[in-house]
Write a protein that holds these residues in place. Structure first.
Motif, PDB file in Angstrom:
ATOM      1  N   ALA A 113       0.830  -1.206   0.000  1.00 40.21           N
ATOM      2  CA  ALA A 113       0.000   0.000   0.000  1.00 40.21           C
ATOM      3  C   ALA A 113       0.865   1.256   0.000  1.00 40.21           C
ATOM      4  N   GLY A 114       0.316   2.308  -0.565  1.00 39.96           N
ATOM      5  CA  GLY A 114       0.995   3.594  -0.607  1.00 39.96           C
ATOM      6  C   GLY A 114       0.677   4.307  -1.902  1.00 39.96           C
ATOM      7  N   VAL A 115       1.287   5.455  -2.082  1.00 40.95           N
ATOM      8  CA  VAL A 115       0.996   6.274  -3.252  1.00 40.95           C
ATOM      9  C   VAL A 115       1.378   5.564  -4.550  1.00 40.95           C
ATOM     10  N   GLY A 116       2.433   4.766  -4.529  1.00 43.56           N
ATOM     11  CA  GLY A 116       2.844   4.051  -5.737  1.00 43.56           C
ATOM     12  C   GLY A 116       1.778   3.079  -6.209  1.00 43.56           C
ATOM     13  N   LEU A 117       1.220   2.306  -5.288  1.00 47.70           N
ATOM     14  CA  LEU A 117       0.172   1.353  -5.657  1.00 47.70           C
ATOM     15  C   LEU A 117      -1.094   2.097  -6.068  1.00 47.70           C
ATOM     16  N   ALA A 118      -1.423   3.178  -5.382  1.00 51.05           N
ATOM     17  CA  ALA A 118      -2.604   3.969  -5.757  1.00 51.05           C
ATOM     18  C   ALA A 118      -2.443   4.514  -7.179  1.00 51.05           C
ATOM     19  N   ARG A 119      -1.246   4.991  -7.505  1.00 51.62           N
ATOM     20  CA  ARG A 119      -1.002   5.491  -8.865  1.00 51.62           C
ATOM     21  C   ARG A 119      -1.105   4.352  -9.887  1.00 51.62           C
ATOM     22  N   LYS A 120      -0.556   3.182  -9.552  1.00 54.95           N
ATOM     23  CA  LYS A 120      -0.639   2.038 -10.463  1.00 54.95           C
ATOM     24  C   LYS A 120      -2.089   1.656 -10.721  1.00 54.95           C
TER      25      LYS A 120
END
Length: 166
Positions: free
Chosen positions: A108-115
């Motif tokens: 989880a985190g901004v990277g996964l949200a962006r993906k």
């Protein structure tokens, strides 16, 4: 495109609303524990109208390990943004919410949200067979100038070989 999603996709986060067939931009806004995200949406709404339709998607995300306070803020954001969107309709800009709760804490985190958001954007562009659609990422705590959308549109229309920018 479907091979990519089968091999590398994370979950099934598709939006039920239809995408306008001539959509040019897809804005992705990851939103995690952001009490002022409506300011970002309002600044996009206040922009001068573009030639082509624009989609804006807020990815409200949390992990399975988040605190009650984070989950409450995300729920408040989800509710507030839903109401805001219902009261802010324009012909050339469509606002959407993608709720991605309980993501695995390890990833989880901004990277996964962006993906997740970029995968959704790619799926939506695929629906309309748009191979040159532009995906733009913004933060949920920023605002943009009134000419932001038009200037981006002008840039990508005039510079068709641009593959990315910041």
């Amino acid at each position: 495109m479907s091979v990519y999603f089968q091999k590398f996709g994370f979950g099934n986060y598709n939006l039920p609303e239809k995408i306008a067939p001539d959509t040019f931009f897809f804005f992705l806004i990851p939103c995690y524990n952001e009490p002022h995200s409506l300011h970002t949406l309002q600044s996009l709404f206040d922009c001068s109208e573009t030639l082509y339709p624009v989609e804006v998607m807020v990815v409200i995300n949390s992990s399975e390990a988040d605190s009650v306070e984070v989950l409450e803020q995300n729920n408040k954001t989800l509710n507030d943004a839903s109401v805001w969107i219902s009261n802010h309709q324009k012909e050339k800009i469509n606002f959407r919410i993608l709720n991605a709760p309980n993501l695995p804490a390890k990833h989880a985190g901004v990277g996964l949200a962006r993906k997740i958001g970029m995968d959704c954007a790619a799926m939506r562009f695929s629906e309309i067979q748009k191979t040159d659609g532009v995906i733009i990422c913004l933060d949920a705590d920023c605002t943009v100038a009134n000419n932001y959308l038009c200037e981006l549109e002008n840039h990508f229309i005039k510079n068709k070989n641009t593959t990315g920018c910041s």
